[in-house]
Motif scaffolding. Structure first.
Motif, PDB file in Angstrom:
ATOM      1  N   ALA A 165       0.845  -1.206   0.000  1.00 52.19           N
ATOM      2  CA  ALA A 165       0.000   0.000   0.000  1.00 52.19           C
ATOM      3  C   ALA A 165       0.879   1.254   0.000  1.00 52.19           C
ATOM      4  CB  ALA A 165      -0.936  -0.007   1.205  1.00 52.19           C
ATOM      5  N   VAL A 166       1.957   1.247   0.772  1.00 53.98           N
ATOM      6  CA  VAL A 166       2.881   2.403   0.778  1.00 53.98           C
ATOM      7  C   VAL A 166       3.503   2.562  -0.612  1.00 53.98           C
ATOM      8  CG1 VAL A 166       5.082   3.263   1.709  1.00 53.98           C
ATOM      9  CG2 VAL A 166       3.370   2.297   3.263  1.00 53.98           C
ATOM     10  N   ALA A 167       3.941   1.447  -1.211  1.00 55.33           N
ATOM     11  CA  ALA A 167       4.572   1.509  -2.538  1.00 55.33           C
ATOM     12  C   ALA A 167       3.599   2.038  -3.588  1.00 55.33           C
ATOM     13  CB  ALA A 167       5.068   0.120  -2.935  1.00 55.33           C
ATOM     14  N   LEU A 168       2.352   1.574  -3.527  1.00 58.73           N
ATOM     15  CA  LEU A 168       1.348   2.050  -4.490  1.00 58.73           C
ATOM     16  C   LEU A 168       1.095   3.540  -4.308  1.00 58.73           C
ATOM     17  CD1 LEU A 168      -1.591  -0.513  -4.592  1.00 58.73           C
ATOM     18  CD2 LEU A 168      -0.231   0.321  -6.518  1.00 58.73           C
ATOM     19  N   ALA A 169       1.042   3.977  -3.038  1.00 60.35           N
ATOM     20  CA  ALA A 169       0.788   5.392  -2.747  1.00 60.35           C
ATOM     21  C   ALA A 169       1.912   6.269  -3.308  1.00 60.35           C
ATOM     22  CB  ALA A 169       0.639   5.607  -1.239  1.00 60.35           C
ATOM     23  N   VAL A 170       3.160   5.788  -3.220  1.00 65.95           N
ATOM     24  CA  VAL A 170       4.288   6.543  -3.785  1.00 65.95           C
ATOM     25  C   VAL A 170       4.105   6.693  -5.290  1.00 65.95           C
ATOM     26  CG1 VAL A 170       6.786   6.501  -4.225  1.00 65.95           C
ATOM     27  CG2 VAL A 170       5.925   5.733  -2.031  1.00 65.95           C
ATOM     28  N   ASN A 171       3.570   5.652  -5.906  1.00 67.54           N
ATOM     29  CA  ASN A 171       3.441   5.645  -7.370  1.00 67.54           C
ATOM     30  C   ASN A 171       2.191   6.379  -7.874  1.00 67.54           C
ATOM     31  OD1 ASN A 171       5.778   4.103  -8.184  1.00 67.54           O
ATOM     32  ND2 ASN A 171       4.826   2.312  -7.266  1.00 67.54           N
ATOM     33  N   CYS A 172       1.326   6.868  -6.971  1.00 69.10           N
ATOM     34  CA  CYS A 172       0.064   7.510  -7.391  1.00 69.10           C
ATOM     35  C   CYS A 172       0.204   9.017  -7.495  1.00 69.10           C
ATOM     36  CB  CYS A 172      -1.044   7.239  -6.372  1.00 69.10           C
ATOM     37  SG  CYS A 172      -1.717   5.611  -6.462  1.00 69.10           S
ATOM     38  N   ASP A 173      -0.513   9.585  -8.446  1.00 65.94           N
ATOM     39  CA  ASP A 173      -0.563  11.043  -8.582  1.00 65.94           C
ATOM     40  C   ASP A 173      -1.844  11.548  -7.898  1.00 65.94           C
ATOM     41  OD1 ASP A 173      -0.795  13.668  -9.313  1.00 65.94           O
ATOM     42  OD2 ASP A 173      -0.332  13.322 -11.431  1.00 65.94           O
ATOM     43  N   PRO A 174      -1.699  12.355  -6.811  1.00 65.68           N
ATOM     44  CA  PRO A 174      -2.899  12.817  -6.095  1.00 65.68           C
ATOM     45  C   PRO A 174      -3.867  13.638  -6.962  1.00 65.68           C
ATOM     46  CG  PRO A 174      -0.919  13.259  -4.811  1.00 65.68           C
ATOM     47  CD  PRO A 174      -0.464  12.799  -6.160  1.00 65.68           C
ATOM     48  N   ARG A 175      -3.356  14.190  -8.082  1.00 67.10           N
ATOM     49  CA  ARG A 175      -4.261  14.988  -8.934  1.00 67.10           C
ATOM     50  C   ARG A 175      -5.183  14.113  -9.764  1.00 67.10           C
ATOM     51  NH1 ARG A 175       0.654  18.015 -11.649  1.00 67.10           N
ATOM     52  NH2 ARG A 175       1.164  15.819 -11.625  1.00 67.10           N
ATOM     53  N   ASP A 176      -4.872  12.844  -9.826  1.00 69.57           N
ATOM     54  CA  ASP A 176      -5.617  11.971 -10.723  1.00 69.57           C
ATOM     55  C   ASP A 176      -5.779  10.611 -10.022  1.00 69.57           C
ATOM     56  OD1 ASP A 176      -6.614  10.745 -12.936  1.00 69.57           O
ATOM     57  OD2 ASP A 176      -4.663  10.373 -13.861  1.00 69.57           O
ATOM     58  N   PHE A 177      -6.426  10.643  -8.860  1.00 70.22           N
ATOM     59  CA  PHE A 177      -6.422   9.450  -8.017  1.00 70.22           C
ATOM     60  C   PHE A 177      -7.779   8.761  -7.997  1.00 70.22           C
ATOM     61  CE2 PHE A 177      -6.649   7.507  -3.637  1.00 70.22           C
ATOM     62  CZ  PHE A 177      -5.774   6.462  -3.917  1.00 70.22           C
ATOM     63  N   GLU A 178      -7.739   7.456  -8.142  1.00 74.22           N
ATOM     64  CA  GLU A 178      -8.977   6.684  -8.147  1.00 74.22           C
ATOM     65  C   GLU A 178      -8.858   5.565  -7.096  1.00 74.22           C
ATOM     66  OE1 GLU A 178     -12.025   5.166  -8.107  1.00 74.22           O
ATOM     67  OE2 GLU A 178     -12.170   6.936  -9.413  1.00 74.22           O
ATOM     68  N   PRO A 179      -9.502   5.721  -5.922  1.00 70.63           N
ATOM     69  CA  PRO A 179      -9.369   4.712  -4.856  1.00 70.63           C
ATOM     70  C   PRO A 179      -9.688   3.280  -5.301  1.00 70.63           C
ATOM     71  CG  PRO A 179     -10.499   6.641  -4.009  1.00 70.63           C
ATOM     72  CD  PRO A 179     -10.329   6.867  -5.480  1.00 70.63           C
TER      73      PRO A 179
END
Ligand code: F2R
Ligand code: MG
Ligand code: MG
Length: 310
Positions: A165-179
Motif C-alpha cells: 500500500a505504501v509503494a502504491l501510494a508513492v506511485n500515485c498522482d494525487p491529482r488523478d487518483f482513483e481509490p
C-alpha cells in the motif's frame, strides 16, 4: 526527484505523527474519542516508530539489503520497555538479547504458531518506499524482516499488504487518483493472501461505493492488535480520506482500539501519497526525535537514488 524525496519524508514522518497522536487513544472505545479533544498534541512515539527506526537503521547500514543478525541486534539495542511493546515481541527480543539465534524465538512464539500481531506491518513502510518499483524484492524483504518477530502467515501477509500500500501510494498522482484502482491493484499483487485479507479487500471496495456506519466498518474490518484486524482498516481510512492527512488520522483514531498502530499505518500511506508538504509543519516539529527520523528518511531516499541511478 524533489517530489520523490517529499514522499519518502512524508511517509516516515506521517507514520511517526500517526503513532504519536494515536498513542493517546490506544485501547479507547471509539465512541469515547471526541473530535474536540483531537487537537495539536505532541507526545512520545511508541514501539511502532521505535521498530521502524530499527528497520531504517539496519537497511541503511546494509545498503538496502536484509541482514537478519544486524536487524535483530538493532531491534534489541533500541528496545525501550516504556514504549508499549506487544508481549510476544518483548519475549522474542529478550530471548535474542539472552543469546538465542536471531531467527529462533519468533518461530516458537504462541505455542509454535508464531505471532499474527500487527508488529511486522507497523514498522515496514521503509521497505514500501525503497522498493516501490520492485514488488518482488519488496515482498521478499518484507517477509524476511517480519520473520524476526512474526512468523505466522497472517502477521507476515499483513506486513506485505501494508508495504505494498505504501509503494502504491508513492506511485500515485494525487491529482488523478482513483481509490478503486488502488484496491484493484492491491488485489492483483502476485502473492497468495489468505481469505481473511481477500474478503476485507472486497469489503473495502464495497464501502468506497457506499460507506456504511462507523460501527459496521469497525465490526467488519476490525481495530485490534492483530494484523488482519488492523491493516485493512488503515488502508480504508486512507482511501476514504486520501486528500487530507488530518482526516486520515482522525478517521483512524476515531475508530478506537489499536489507534497508535492504525494511525501509524494509515499515516505512512497518506504521507507517501501527499508528501511531507501534505502534513502541517507544526505537527511534525513537535514529534519526539523528529531530526533523527528526518535524517533516516533522507538517508533512505539517498539509497533509493543511488539504486535507481544504477
Ligand atoms: N501492545 C500494545 N499495546 C498494549 C499496551 C500498551 C500500553 N499502553 C503500554 O504502554 O504498555 N501495543 C503494541 O503492540 C501491537 C504490536 O504487537 P506485536 O509486536 O505484534 O506483538 P505480539 O505480542 O506478537 O502480538 C500482539 C498480540 O496479538 C495476539 N496474538 C498474536 N499472535 C497470536 C497467536 N498466534 N494466537 C493468539 N493471539 C495472538 C496476542 O494478544 C499478542 O499479544 C501494536 O498495537 C503496538 O502498538
Ligand atoms: Mg505502539
Ligand atoms: Mg498499537
Amino acid at each position: 526527484m524533489k517530489m520523490m524525496k517529499d514522499r519518502f519524508l512524508g511517509s516516515i514522518l506521517g507514520s511517526v505523527v500517526g503513532d504519536s497522536w494515536g498513542a493517546r487513544y490506544e485501547g479507547s472505545y471509539h465512541k469515547s474519542v471526541r473530535i474536540e479533544d483531537f487537537d495539536l498534541v505532541g507526545g512520545r512515539y511508541t514501539d511502532d516508530s521505535e521498530m521502524m527506526k530499527g528497520v531504517l537503521e539496519s537497511i541503511c547500514a546494509n545498503k538496502g539489503e536484509f541482514n537478519g543478525p544486524d536487524m535483530a541486534k538493532t531491534f534489541v539495542r533500541n528496545f525501550d520497555h516504556t514504549r508499549g511493546y506487544g508481549t510476544g515481541t518483548i519475549s522474542v527480543l529478550m530471548q535474542i538479547k539472552d543469546g538465542d539465534p536471531w531467527d529462533k524465538p519468533a518461530k516458537e512464539a504462541f505455542y509454535g504458531e508464531g505471532s499474527l500481531g500487527n508488529g511486522a506491518a507497523m514498522r515496514i513502510c521503509p521497505i514500501g518506499l525503497l522498493y516501490h518499483q520492485d514488488q518482488e524484492k519488496l515482498i521478499e524483504m518484507t517477509d524476511q524482516i517480519s520473520m524476526i518477530t512474526h512468523t505466522h502467515r497472517l502477521g507476515r501477509q499483513g506486513a506485505i499488504l501494508q508495504a505494498c500500500a505504501v509503494a502504491l501510494a508513492v506511485n500515485c498522482d494525487p491529482r488523478d487518483f482513483e481509490p478503486h484502482d488502488f484496491i484493484e491493484k492491491l488485489k492483483k499483487i502476485p502473492h497468495k493472501f489468505s481469505p481473511v485479507y481477500q474478503k476485507k479487500l472486497d469489503k473495502i471496495e464495497t464501502y468506497l461505493n457506499s460507506p456504511p456506519s462507523p460501527d459496521r466498518i469497525i465490526r467488519e474490518l476490525g481495530v485490534n492488535v492483530t494484523a488482519p484486524d488492523s491493516v485493512p482498516i488503515a488502508i480504508y481510512n486512507f482511501l476514504s480520506n486520501s486528500s487530507n492527512f488530518y482526516e486520515v488520522l482522525f478517521a483512524s483514531i476515531y475508530c478506537g482500539g489499536d489507534t497508535d498502530t492504525i494511525a501509524c499505518m494509515s499515516g505512512a500511506i497518506a504521507g507517501a501519497f501527499l508528501g511531507i508538504r501534505g502534513i502541517p509543519r507544526n505537527w511534525i516539529d513537535i514529534v519526539e526525535d523528529v531530526d533523527t527520523f528526518q535524517n533516516l528518511a533522507e538517508n533512505l531516499f539517498e539509497l533509493w537514488l543511488e539504486k535507481a541511478s544504477k
